[in-house]
Design a protein around this motif. Structure first.
Motif, PDB file in Angstrom:
ATOM      1  N   ALA A   1      -7.607   8.208   6.053  1.00 36.97           N
ATOM      2  CA  ALA A   1      -7.356   6.774   6.210  1.00 36.97           C
ATOM      3  C   ALA A   1      -7.957   6.241   7.502  1.00 36.97           C
ATOM      4  O   ALA A   1      -8.341   5.068   7.579  1.00 36.97           O
ATOM      5  N   GLY A   2      -8.050   7.102   8.518  1.00 45.53           N
ATOM      6  CA  GLY A   2      -8.568   6.678   9.812  1.00 45.53           C
ATOM      7  C   GLY A   2      -9.986   6.148   9.752  1.00 45.53           C
ATOM      8  O   GLY A   2     -10.400   5.347  10.603  1.00 45.53           O
ATOM      9  N   VAL A   3     -10.751   6.572   8.756  1.00 44.32           N
ATOM     10  CA  VAL A   3     -12.116   6.075   8.573  1.00 44.32           C
ATOM     11  C   VAL A   3     -12.115   4.573   8.340  1.00 44.32           C
ATOM     12  O   VAL A   3     -13.075   3.875   8.683  1.00 44.32           O
ATOM     13  N   TYR A   4     -11.017   4.061   7.794  1.00 41.88           N
ATOM     14  CA  TYR A   4     -10.927   2.642   7.438  1.00 41.88           C
ATOM     15  C   TYR A   4     -10.140   1.830   8.459  1.00 41.88           C
ATOM     16  O   TYR A   4      -9.784   0.678   8.191  1.00 41.88           O
ATOM     17  N   GLY A   5      -9.830   2.418   9.630  1.00 43.53           N
ATOM     18  CA  GLY A   5      -9.223   1.664  10.717  1.00 43.53           C
ATOM     19  C   GLY A   5      -7.736   1.928  10.918  1.00 43.53           C
ATOM     20  O   GLY A   5      -7.084   2.599  10.115  1.00 43.53           O
ATOM     21  N   ASP A   6      -7.196   1.392  12.021  1.00 39.98           N
ATOM     22  CA  ASP A   6      -5.790   1.596  12.386  1.00 39.98           C
ATOM     23  C   ASP A   6      -4.842   1.018  11.339  1.00 39.98           C
ATOM     24  O   ASP A   6      -3.766   1.568  11.090  1.00 39.98           O
ATOM     25  N   ALA A   7      -5.222  -0.106  10.721  1.00 40.96           N
ATOM     26  CA  ALA A   7      -4.354  -0.721   9.715  1.00 40.96           C
ATOM     27  C   ALA A   7      -4.183   0.191   8.508  1.00 40.96           C
ATOM     28  O   ALA A   7      -3.100   0.258   7.913  1.00 40.96           O
ATOM     29  N   ALA A   8      -5.240   0.917   8.150  1.00 41.02           N
ATOM     30  CA  ALA A   8      -5.157   1.845   7.024  1.00 41.02           C
ATOM     31  C   ALA A   8      -4.217   3.004   7.356  1.00 41.02           C
ATOM     32  O   ALA A   8      -3.406   3.420   6.520  1.00 41.02           O
ATOM     33  N   ILE A   9      -4.312   3.529   8.580  1.00 38.76           N
ATOM     34  CA  ILE A   9      -3.402   4.607   8.999  1.00 38.76           C
ATOM     35  C   ILE A   9      -1.963   4.109   8.981  1.00 38.76           C
ATOM     36  O   ILE A   9      -1.051   4.786   8.493  1.00 38.76           O
TER      37      ILE A   9
ATOM     38  N   ASP B   1       1.783  -7.375   8.805  1.00 42.40           N
ATOM     39  CA  ASP B   1       0.351  -7.421   9.116  1.00 42.40           C
ATOM     40  C   ASP B   1      -0.383  -7.430   7.780  1.00 42.40           C
ATOM     41  O   ASP B   1      -0.245  -6.481   6.994  1.00 42.40           O
ATOM     42  N   PRO B   2      -1.145  -8.471   7.453  1.00 40.29           N
ATOM     43  CA  PRO B   2      -1.771  -8.579   6.136  1.00 40.29           C
ATOM     44  C   PRO B   2      -2.619  -7.363   5.753  1.00 40.29           C
ATOM     45  O   PRO B   2      -2.598  -6.920   4.603  1.00 40.29           O
TER      46      PRO B   2
ATOM     47  N   ARG C   1      -1.764  -4.888   2.649  1.00 38.38           N
ATOM     48  CA  ARG C   1      -2.730  -4.720   1.557  1.00 38.38           C
ATOM     49  C   ARG C   1      -2.934  -3.241   1.232  1.00 38.38           C
ATOM     50  O   ARG C   1      -2.871  -2.830   0.064  1.00 38.38           O
ATOM     51  N   VAL C   2      -3.153  -2.419   2.257  1.00 39.26           N
ATOM     52  CA  VAL C   2      -3.364  -0.983   2.045  1.00 39.26           C
ATOM     53  C   VAL C   2      -2.077  -0.323   1.560  1.00 39.26           C
ATOM     54  O   VAL C   2      -2.078   0.457   0.599  1.00 39.26           O
ATOM     55  N   GLY C   3      -0.966  -0.636   2.231  1.00 45.16           N
ATOM     56  CA  GLY C   3       0.302   0.007   1.910  1.00 45.16           C
ATOM     57  C   GLY C   3       0.795  -0.301   0.506  1.00 45.16           C
ATOM     58  O   GLY C   3       1.273   0.588  -0.207  1.00 45.16           O
ATOM     59  N   ALA C   4       0.676  -1.544   0.077  1.00 48.48           N
ATOM     60  CA  ALA C   4       1.157  -1.928  -1.254  1.00 48.48           C
ATOM     61  C   ALA C   4       0.363  -1.225  -2.351  1.00 48.48           C
ATOM     62  O   ALA C   4       0.930  -0.739  -3.336  1.00 48.48           O
ATOM     63  N   ALA C   5      -0.962  -1.167  -2.190  1.00 50.09           N
ATOM     64  CA  ALA C   5      -1.794  -0.478  -3.182  1.00 50.09           C
ATOM     65  C   ALA C   5      -1.442   1.009  -3.249  1.00 50.09           C
ATOM     66  O   ALA C   5      -1.304   1.589  -4.336  1.00 50.09           O
ATOM     67  N   ALA C   6      -1.274   1.645  -2.067  1.00 47.20           N
ATOM     68  CA  ALA C   6      -0.946   3.069  -2.030  1.00 47.20           C
ATOM     69  C   ALA C   6       0.424   3.343  -2.636  1.00 47.20           C
ATOM     70  O   ALA C   6       0.612   4.334  -3.357  1.00 47.20           O
ATOM     71  N   LEU C   7       1.381   2.469  -2.363  1.00 47.97           N
ATOM     72  CA  LEU C   7       2.731   2.649  -2.902  1.00 47.97           C
ATOM     73  C   LEU C   7       2.708   2.598  -4.426  1.00 47.97           C
ATOM     74  O   LEU C   7       3.351   3.421  -5.094  1.00 47.97           O
ATOM     75  N   ARG C   8       1.980   1.665  -4.975  1.00 49.33           N
ATOM     76  CA  ARG C   8       1.917   1.549  -6.444  1.00 49.33           C
ATOM     77  C   ARG C   8       1.263   2.782  -7.068  1.00 49.33           C
ATOM     78  O   ARG C   8       1.742   3.302  -8.088  1.00 49.33           O
ATOM     79  N   TRP C   9       0.179   3.259  -6.473  1.00 53.75           N
ATOM     80  CA  TRP C   9      -0.464   4.458  -7.013  1.00 53.75           C
ATOM     81  C   TRP C   9       0.485   5.664  -6.979  1.00 53.75           C
ATOM     82  O   TRP C   9       0.561   6.428  -7.940  1.00 53.75           O
ATOM     83  N   GLN C  10       1.207   5.827  -5.873  1.00 54.50           N
ATOM     84  CA  GLN C  10       2.025   7.029  -5.703  1.00 54.50           C
ATOM     85  C   GLN C  10       3.247   7.053  -6.612  1.00 54.50           C
ATOM     86  O   GLN C  10       3.600   8.091  -7.170  1.00 54.50           O
ATOM     87  N   ILE C  11       3.921   5.916  -6.768  1.00 55.61           N
ATOM     88  CA  ILE C  11       5.188   5.954  -7.494  1.00 55.61           C
ATOM     89  C   ILE C  11       4.998   5.987  -9.004  1.00 55.61           C
ATOM     90  O   ILE C  11       5.966   6.223  -9.734  1.00 55.61           O
TER      91      ILE C  11
END
Length: 424
Positions: A243-251, A327-328, A332-342
Protein backbone atom coordinates in the motif's frame (compact mmCIF):
# COMPACT_ATOMS: atom_id res chain seq x y z
CA UNK A 1 -17.98 -20.81 27.39
CA UNK A 2 -18.02 -18.97 24.07
CA UNK A 3 -19.93 -15.91 25.32
CA UNK A 4 -17.24 -14.59 27.71
CA UNK A 5 -14.57 -15.68 25.22
CA UNK A 6 -16.17 -13.65 22.42
CA UNK A 7 -16.39 -10.68 24.78
CA UNK A 8 -12.70 -11.16 25.65
CA UNK A 9 -11.73 -11.20 21.98
CA UNK A 10 -13.79 -8.10 21.25
CA UNK A 11 -12.20 -6.38 24.23
CA UNK A 12 -8.74 -7.38 22.99
CA UNK A 13 -9.52 -5.73 19.66
CA UNK A 14 -10.46 -2.57 21.58
CA UNK A 15 -6.75 -2.10 22.31
CA UNK A 16 -6.17 -1.71 18.59
CA UNK A 17 -9.31 0.25 17.75
CA UNK A 18 -8.91 2.78 20.58
CA UNK A 19 -5.41 3.63 19.40
CA UNK A 20 -6.58 3.94 15.79
CA UNK A 21 -9.55 6.14 16.69
CA UNK A 22 -7.75 8.59 18.95
CA UNK A 23 -4.53 8.71 16.94
CA UNK A 24 -6.72 9.36 13.89
CA UNK A 25 -7.60 12.68 15.53
CA UNK A 26 -3.93 13.73 15.33
CA UNK A 27 -3.13 13.33 11.60
CA UNK A 28 -2.90 10.82 8.76
CA UNK A 29 0.79 10.06 9.43
CA UNK A 30 0.06 9.12 13.04
CA UNK A 31 -2.79 6.86 11.90
CA UNK A 32 -0.48 5.19 9.40
CA UNK A 33 2.22 4.76 12.08
CA UNK A 34 -0.16 2.80 14.31
CA UNK A 35 -0.91 0.57 11.31
CA UNK A 36 2.80 0.11 10.66
CA UNK A 37 3.38 -0.95 14.28
CA UNK A 38 0.46 -3.39 14.17
CA UNK A 39 2.56 -6.28 12.68
CA UNK A 40 5.06 -5.93 15.55
CA UNK A 41 2.23 -6.09 18.09
CA UNK A 42 0.89 -9.14 16.26
CA UNK A 43 4.26 -10.89 16.62
CA UNK A 44 4.28 -10.15 20.35
CA UNK A 45 0.74 -11.51 20.60
CA UNK A 46 1.77 -14.53 18.54
CA UNK A 47 4.22 -15.63 21.23
CA UNK A 48 1.58 -15.10 23.89
CA UNK A 49 -0.79 -17.36 21.95
CA UNK A 50 2.05 -19.81 21.25
CA UNK A 51 2.66 -20.41 24.96
CA UNK A 52 -1.00 -19.97 25.95
CA UNK A 53 -2.53 -22.27 23.33
CA UNK A 54 0.39 -24.71 23.45
CA UNK A 55 0.03 -25.16 27.20
CA UNK A 56 -3.76 -24.76 27.20
CA UNK A 57 -4.49 -27.59 24.78
CA UNK A 58 -2.30 -29.89 26.89
CA UNK A 59 -3.93 -28.69 30.13
CA UNK A 60 -7.46 -29.36 28.87
CA UNK A 61 -6.58 -32.87 27.68
CA UNK A 62 -4.85 -33.70 30.98
CA UNK A 63 -7.75 -32.38 33.03
CA UNK A 64 -10.10 -34.50 30.91
CA UNK A 65 -7.87 -37.51 31.64
CA UNK A 66 -7.74 -36.61 35.40
CA UNK A 67 -3.96 -35.98 35.35
CA UNK A 68 -4.00 -32.70 37.26
CA UNK A 69 -0.35 -32.63 38.35
CA UNK A 70 0.90 -32.54 34.76
CA UNK A 71 -1.57 -29.75 34.02
CA UNK A 72 -0.30 -27.70 36.97
CA UNK A 73 3.36 -28.01 35.97
CA UNK A 74 2.57 -27.06 32.41
CA UNK A 75 0.70 -23.90 33.46
CA UNK A 76 3.57 -22.42 35.49
CA UNK A 77 6.25 -23.47 33.01
CA UNK A 78 4.53 -21.84 30.03
CA UNK A 79 3.79 -18.61 31.92
CA UNK A 80 7.40 -18.05 32.99
CA UNK A 81 8.73 -18.87 29.52
CA UNK A 82 6.27 -16.49 27.86
CA UNK A 83 7.33 -13.60 30.12
CA UNK A 84 11.01 -14.28 29.37
CA UNK A 85 10.40 -14.40 25.62
CA UNK A 86 8.51 -11.11 25.83
CA UNK A 87 11.45 -9.57 27.70
CA UNK A 88 13.86 -10.73 24.99
CA UNK A 89 11.57 -9.13 22.42
CA UNK A 90 11.69 -5.82 24.32
CA UNK A 91 15.49 -5.78 24.45
CA UNK A 92 16.01 -6.69 20.79
CA UNK A 93 13.29 -4.33 19.58
CA UNK A 94 14.70 -1.31 21.45
CA UNK A 95 18.25 -2.06 20.29
CA UNK A 96 17.14 -2.02 16.64
CA UNK A 97 14.25 0.43 16.89
CA UNK A 98 14.94 2.55 13.79
CA UNK A 99 15.79 -0.30 11.36
CA UNK A 100 12.80 -2.23 12.69
CA UNK A 101 10.50 0.76 12.10
CA UNK A 102 11.75 1.08 8.52
CA UNK A 103 11.44 -2.67 7.93
CA UNK A 104 7.82 -2.52 9.10
CA UNK A 105 7.04 -0.14 6.22
CA UNK A 106 7.54 3.38 7.60
CA UNK A 107 7.96 6.12 5.03
CA UNK A 108 10.17 9.12 5.92
CA UNK A 109 7.10 11.12 6.95
CA UNK A 110 5.73 8.29 9.11
CA UNK A 111 9.04 7.21 10.72
CA UNK A 112 9.15 9.74 13.63
CA UNK A 113 5.65 8.71 14.74
CA UNK A 114 6.46 4.99 14.37
CA UNK A 115 9.60 5.23 16.52
CA UNK A 116 7.75 7.02 19.31
CA UNK A 117 4.82 4.60 19.33
CA UNK A 118 6.79 1.37 18.85
CA UNK A 119 9.48 2.27 21.40
CA UNK A 120 6.91 2.45 24.20
CA UNK A 121 4.78 -0.48 23.01
CA UNK A 122 7.86 -2.71 23.20
CA UNK A 123 8.19 -1.96 26.93
CA UNK A 124 4.89 -3.75 27.49
CA UNK A 125 5.91 -6.83 25.52
CA UNK A 126 6.58 -9.17 28.51
CA UNK A 127 3.25 -8.27 30.09
CA UNK A 128 1.36 -8.70 26.83
CA UNK A 129 2.78 -12.19 26.17
CA UNK A 130 2.25 -13.27 29.78
CA UNK A 131 -1.31 -11.90 29.89
CA UNK A 132 -2.27 -13.75 26.71
CA UNK A 133 -0.73 -16.95 28.09
CA UNK A 134 -2.74 -16.66 31.31
CA UNK A 135 -5.88 -15.76 29.38
CA UNK A 136 -5.63 -18.91 27.27
CA UNK A 137 -4.74 -21.18 30.16
CA UNK A 138 -7.69 -20.04 32.26
CA UNK A 139 -10.00 -20.36 29.26
CA UNK A 140 -8.83 -23.91 28.46
CA UNK A 141 -9.74 -24.89 32.02
CA UNK A 142 -13.34 -23.95 31.22
CA UNK A 143 -13.27 -20.73 33.26
CA UNK A 144 -13.69 -18.21 30.46
CA UNK A 145 -15.49 -15.72 32.72
CA UNK A 146 -12.32 -15.27 34.82
CA UNK A 147 -10.21 -14.64 31.72
CA UNK A 148 -12.80 -12.12 30.52
CA UNK A 149 -12.52 -10.15 33.76
CA UNK A 150 -8.76 -9.90 33.36
CA UNK A 151 -8.92 -8.69 29.77
CA UNK A 152 -11.84 -6.34 30.52
CA UNK A 153 -10.02 -4.57 33.34
CA UNK A 154 -7.07 -3.68 31.12
CA UNK A 155 -9.26 -2.66 28.19
CA UNK A 156 -11.43 -0.31 30.26
CA UNK A 157 -8.30 1.33 31.62
CA UNK A 158 -6.91 1.56 28.09
CA UNK A 159 -10.01 3.39 26.85
CA UNK A 160 -9.60 5.96 29.64
CA UNK A 161 -5.80 6.30 29.59
CA UNK A 162 -5.21 6.75 25.85
CA UNK A 163 -7.22 10.00 25.43
CA UNK A 164 -6.04 11.21 28.85
CA UNK A 165 -2.35 10.94 27.95
CA UNK A 166 -2.71 11.75 24.24
CA UNK A 167 -4.90 14.86 24.56
CA UNK A 168 -5.41 15.67 28.24
CA UNK A 169 -1.66 15.74 28.87
CA UNK A 170 -0.89 16.78 25.26
CA UNK A 171 1.47 13.83 24.68
CA UNK A 172 0.09 12.87 21.26
CA UNK A 173 1.01 9.47 19.88
CA UNK A 174 3.45 8.92 22.78
CA UNK A 175 0.56 9.24 25.23
CA UNK A 176 -1.51 6.75 23.22
CA UNK A 177 1.29 4.21 23.53
CA UNK A 178 1.69 4.80 27.29
CA UNK A 179 -2.05 4.31 27.85
CA UNK A 180 -1.96 1.04 25.91
CA UNK A 181 0.99 -0.34 27.90
CA UNK A 182 -0.63 0.56 31.24
CA UNK A 183 -3.72 -1.38 30.19
CA UNK A 184 -1.60 -4.42 29.33
CA UNK A 185 0.19 -4.39 32.68
CA UNK A 186 -3.10 -4.18 34.57
CA UNK A 187 -4.55 -7.07 32.53
CA UNK A 188 -1.55 -9.23 33.42
CA UNK A 189 -1.83 -8.41 37.13
CA UNK A 190 -5.57 -9.17 37.26
CA UNK A 191 -5.22 -12.42 35.26
CA UNK A 192 -2.43 -13.58 37.55
CA UNK A 193 -4.69 -12.92 40.54
CA UNK A 194 -7.46 -14.90 38.80
CA UNK A 195 -5.31 -18.05 38.80
CA UNK A 196 -5.90 -18.18 42.56
CA UNK A 197 -9.68 -17.92 42.20
CA UNK A 198 -12.17 -20.79 42.02
CA UNK A 199 -10.88 -24.09 40.68
CA UNK A 200 -8.21 -22.54 38.42
CA UNK A 201 -4.72 -24.00 38.47
CA UNK A 202 -2.63 -21.83 40.81
CA UNK A 203 0.61 -20.33 39.55
CA UNK A 204 3.64 -21.57 41.51
CA UNK A 205 7.33 -20.96 40.78
CA UNK A 206 8.04 -24.41 42.21
CA UNK A 207 6.04 -26.00 39.37
CA UNK A 208 8.37 -24.57 36.72
CA UNK A 209 10.04 -27.37 34.78
CA UNK A 210 12.18 -27.61 31.66
CA UNK A 211 11.23 -31.26 31.21
CA UNK A 212 11.20 -32.09 27.50
CA UNK A 213 7.63 -33.40 27.82
CA UNK A 214 6.29 -29.90 28.53
CA UNK A 215 8.51 -28.13 26.03
CA UNK A 216 7.52 -30.59 23.31
CA UNK A 217 3.80 -30.17 24.07
CA UNK A 218 4.06 -26.38 24.08
CA UNK A 219 5.75 -26.52 20.70
CA UNK A 220 3.34 -29.09 19.32
CA UNK A 221 0.18 -27.34 20.54
CA UNK A 222 1.42 -23.78 20.11
CA UNK A 223 2.96 -23.79 16.64
CA UNK A 224 -0.43 -23.55 14.83
CA UNK A 225 -1.14 -20.36 16.82
CA UNK A 226 2.38 -19.06 16.21
CA UNK A 227 2.02 -19.86 12.53
CA UNK A 228 -1.40 -18.23 12.33
CA UNK A 229 -0.43 -15.09 14.28
CA UNK A 230 3.09 -14.85 12.90
CA UNK A 231 1.94 -15.04 9.31
CA UNK A 232 -0.79 -12.52 10.11
CA UNK A 233 2.01 -10.16 11.10
CA UNK A 234 3.99 -10.90 7.94
CA UNK A 235 0.89 -10.45 5.77
CA UNK A 236 0.09 -7.10 7.44
CA UNK A 237 3.68 -5.98 6.94
CA UNK A 238 3.57 -6.91 3.26
CA UNK A 239 0.17 -5.24 2.95
CA UNK A 240 1.64 -2.01 4.36
CA UNK A 241 4.61 -2.21 1.97
CA UNK A 242 2.33 -2.84 -1.01
CA UNK A 243 0.00 0.00 0.00
CA UNK A 244 2.93 2.33 0.68
CA UNK A 245 3.56 2.57 -3.07
CA UNK A 246 0.30 4.52 -3.29
CA UNK A 247 1.06 6.97 -0.46
CA UNK A 248 0.39 7.53 3.26
CA UNK A 249 -3.39 7.65 2.73
CA UNK A 250 -3.32 4.14 1.27
CA UNK A 251 -1.36 2.82 4.28
CA UNK A 252 -3.77 4.55 6.67
CA UNK A 253 -6.82 3.19 4.82
CA UNK A 254 -5.52 -0.39 4.80
CA UNK A 255 -4.50 -0.01 8.46
CA UNK A 256 -8.05 0.98 9.45
CA UNK A 257 -9.53 -1.92 7.48
CA UNK A 258 -7.12 -4.40 9.08
CA UNK A 259 -8.30 -3.36 12.51
CA UNK A 260 -11.99 -3.23 11.58
CA UNK A 261 -11.91 -6.72 10.10
CA UNK A 262 -9.98 -7.94 13.15
CA UNK A 263 -12.94 -6.86 15.30
CA UNK A 264 -15.31 -8.90 13.11
CA UNK A 265 -12.91 -11.83 12.96
CA UNK A 266 -12.39 -11.75 16.73
CA UNK A 267 -15.97 -12.96 17.24
CA UNK A 268 -15.26 -16.07 15.18
CA UNK A 269 -12.00 -16.62 17.03
CA UNK A 270 -13.94 -16.23 20.28
CA UNK A 271 -16.50 -18.85 19.24
CA UNK A 272 -13.70 -21.22 18.26
CA UNK A 273 -11.86 -20.58 21.52
CA UNK A 274 -15.07 -21.22 23.45
CA UNK A 275 -15.21 -24.62 21.73
CA UNK A 276 -11.56 -25.50 22.44
CA UNK A 277 -11.98 -26.45 26.15
CA UNK A 278 -14.95 -28.67 25.26
CA UNK A 279 -12.99 -30.14 22.35
CA UNK A 280 -9.89 -30.81 24.48
CA UNK A 281 -11.79 -32.31 27.44
CA UNK A 282 -13.98 -34.44 25.17
CA UNK A 283 -11.09 -35.62 23.00
CA UNK A 284 -9.03 -36.49 26.08
CA UNK A 285 -11.99 -38.42 27.56
CA UNK A 286 -12.74 -40.23 24.27
CA UNK A 287 -16.13 -38.51 23.76
CA UNK A 288 -15.73 -38.01 20.03
CA UNK A 289 -19.42 -37.42 19.30
CA UNK A 290 -19.24 -34.25 21.40
CA UNK A 291 -16.27 -33.05 19.35
CA UNK A 292 -18.23 -33.51 16.13
CA UNK A 293 -21.44 -31.91 17.44
CA UNK A 294 -19.56 -28.95 18.93
CA UNK A 295 -17.77 -28.35 15.65
CA UNK A 296 -21.06 -28.24 13.72
CA UNK A 297 -22.61 -25.90 16.29
CA UNK A 298 -19.70 -23.45 15.99
CA UNK A 299 -19.98 -23.35 12.20
CA UNK A 300 -23.72 -22.60 12.33
CA UNK A 301 -23.25 -19.93 15.00
CA UNK A 302 -20.40 -18.30 13.09
CA UNK A 303 -22.37 -18.15 9.86
CA UNK A 304 -25.42 -16.65 11.61
CA UNK A 305 -23.23 -13.86 12.96
CA UNK A 306 -21.04 -13.18 9.94
CA UNK A 307 -23.61 -12.99 7.16
CA UNK A 308 -25.66 -10.02 8.53
CA UNK A 309 -22.50 -8.24 9.78
CA UNK A 310 -20.89 -8.51 6.36
CA UNK A 311 -24.01 -7.21 4.63
CA UNK A 312 -24.05 -4.15 6.91
CA UNK A 313 -20.31 -3.61 6.48
CA UNK A 314 -20.66 -3.73 2.71
CA UNK A 315 -23.48 -1.17 2.69
CA UNK A 316 -21.96 1.29 5.19
CA UNK A 317 -18.26 0.88 4.33
CA UNK A 318 -17.59 4.61 3.75
CA UNK A 319 -19.32 5.65 6.98
CA UNK A 320 -17.38 3.13 9.06
CA UNK A 321 -13.97 4.12 7.68
CA UNK A 322 -14.80 7.84 7.92
CA UNK A 323 -15.53 7.36 11.61
CA UNK A 324 -11.90 6.30 12.13
CA UNK A 325 -10.26 8.94 9.91
CA UNK A 326 -12.05 11.85 8.23
CA UNK A 327 -9.90 12.06 5.10
CA UNK A 328 -11.44 11.55 1.62
CA UNK A 329 -8.39 9.68 0.27
CA UNK A 330 -8.23 7.38 3.30
CA UNK A 331 -11.99 6.71 3.11
CA UNK A 332 -11.82 5.93 -0.62
CA UNK A 333 -9.09 3.29 -0.17
CA UNK A 334 -10.47 1.92 3.10
CA UNK A 335 -14.07 1.53 1.91
CA UNK A 336 -13.04 -0.35 -1.24
CA UNK A 337 -10.73 -2.65 0.76
CA UNK A 338 -13.39 -3.32 3.39
CA UNK A 339 -15.93 -4.37 0.77
CA UNK A 340 -13.48 -6.72 -0.95
CA UNK A 341 -12.43 -8.37 2.33
CA UNK A 342 -15.81 -8.97 3.95
CA UNK A 343 -17.30 -10.64 0.86
CA UNK A 344 -15.64 -13.92 1.85
CA UNK A 345 -15.68 -13.49 5.63
CA UNK A 346 -18.49 -16.06 6.13
CA UNK A 347 -15.93 -18.63 4.92
CA UNK A 348 -13.64 -17.58 7.78
CA UNK A 349 -15.80 -19.45 10.30
CA UNK A 350 -15.01 -22.80 8.68
CA UNK A 351 -11.31 -22.02 8.26
CA UNK A 352 -10.82 -20.81 11.85
CA UNK A 353 -12.89 -23.40 13.71
CA UNK A 354 -11.33 -26.19 11.63
CA UNK A 355 -7.86 -24.98 12.52
CA UNK A 356 -8.66 -24.78 16.24
CA UNK A 357 -10.26 -28.24 16.26
CA UNK A 358 -7.19 -29.82 14.69
CA UNK A 359 -4.88 -27.90 17.03
CA UNK A 360 -6.75 -28.84 20.22
CA UNK A 361 -6.92 -32.49 19.18
CA UNK A 362 -3.14 -32.65 18.87
CA UNK A 363 -3.14 -32.83 15.04
CA UNK A 364 -0.28 -30.36 14.71
CA UNK A 365 0.71 -31.05 11.08
CA UNK A 366 -2.70 -30.45 9.44
CA UNK A 367 -3.35 -27.63 11.94
CA UNK A 368 -0.11 -25.91 10.89
CA UNK A 369 -0.88 -26.38 7.21
CA UNK A 370 -4.30 -24.81 7.56
CA UNK A 371 -3.00 -22.03 9.84
CA UNK A 372 -0.40 -21.13 7.21
CA UNK A 373 -2.86 -20.95 4.30
CA UNK A 374 -4.88 -17.81 4.93
CA UNK A 375 -2.06 -15.39 5.75
CA UNK A 376 0.94 -17.21 4.33
CA UNK A 377 0.86 -19.92 1.69
CA UNK A 378 -1.76 -18.10 -0.36
CA UNK A 379 -1.66 -14.49 0.85
CA UNK A 380 2.07 -13.82 0.44
CA UNK A 381 2.32 -14.84 -3.24
CA UNK A 382 -0.96 -13.02 -3.95
CA UNK A 383 0.20 -9.73 -2.39
CA UNK A 384 3.30 -9.92 -4.60
CA UNK A 385 1.38 -10.73 -7.78
CA UNK A 386 -2.04 -9.03 -7.69
CA UNK A 387 -0.84 -5.41 -7.24
CA UNK A 388 1.35 -5.84 -10.32
CA UNK A 389 -1.72 -6.85 -12.31
CA UNK A 390 -4.51 -4.77 -10.75
CA UNK A 391 -2.66 -1.92 -9.01
CA UNK A 392 -4.16 -0.68 -5.73
CA UNK A 393 -7.24 -2.84 -6.30
CA UNK A 394 -4.96 -5.87 -6.17
CA UNK A 395 -3.89 -4.84 -2.67
CA UNK A 396 -7.52 -4.38 -1.61
CA UNK A 397 -8.79 -7.74 -2.93
CA UNK A 398 -5.85 -9.93 -1.87
CA UNK A 399 -7.39 -11.29 1.35
CA UNK A 400 -10.59 -12.29 -0.43
CA UNK A 401 -8.73 -14.52 -2.91
CA UNK A 402 -6.64 -16.04 -0.11
CA UNK A 403 -9.82 -16.93 1.83
CA UNK A 404 -11.33 -18.72 -1.18
CA UNK A 405 -8.19 -20.81 -1.66
CA UNK A 406 -7.93 -21.55 2.09
CA UNK A 407 -11.46 -22.97 2.33
CA UNK A 408 -10.54 -25.38 -0.46
CA UNK A 409 -7.83 -26.76 1.84
CA UNK A 410 -9.91 -26.74 5.06
CA UNK A 411 -12.78 -28.89 3.77
CA UNK A 412 -10.76 -32.03 2.80
CA UNK A 413 -8.65 -31.76 5.98
CA UNK A 414 -11.76 -31.82 8.16
CA UNK A 415 -13.34 -34.68 6.22
CA UNK A 416 -10.17 -36.68 6.87
CA UNK A 417 -10.16 -35.71 10.57
CA UNK A 418 -13.77 -36.76 11.19
CA UNK A 419 -13.26 -40.03 9.33
CA UNK A 420 -10.35 -40.82 11.66
CA UNK A 421 -12.28 -40.12 14.89
CA UNK A 422 -15.36 -41.95 13.56
CA UNK A 423 -13.24 -45.10 13.41
CA UNK A 424 -12.54 -44.71 17.13
Amino acid sequence: MAVPTVISMLITSVYNMVDTFYVGLINTQATAAVGVVFPAMTVIQAFGFFFGQGSGTYISRKLGAKENQHASKMASTALILSFLFGLIGTILGLLFLKPLSIALGSTPTILPYTEKFLGIILLGSPFMTAALTLNNQIRFQGNAAYSMIGILSGAVLNVVMVPLFAFGLHMGITGAAIGTVIGQIVSFAVLLAMTYKGNNIHFRFSDFSLDSIYLKEIFKGGTPSLTRQGLASVSTLMLNLAAGVYGDAAIAGMSIVSRLTFVIFSVIIGIGQGFQPLCGFSYGAGLYDRVRDGFKFCLKTGMCFLIPICVLGFIFAEEVVDLMRHDPDVVRVGAAALRWQIITYPLAATITVSNMTLQTSGRSIPANILAACRNGIFFIPLILILPRICGLQGVEMCQMVADILSIMVAIPLMFSYFRSIRSK
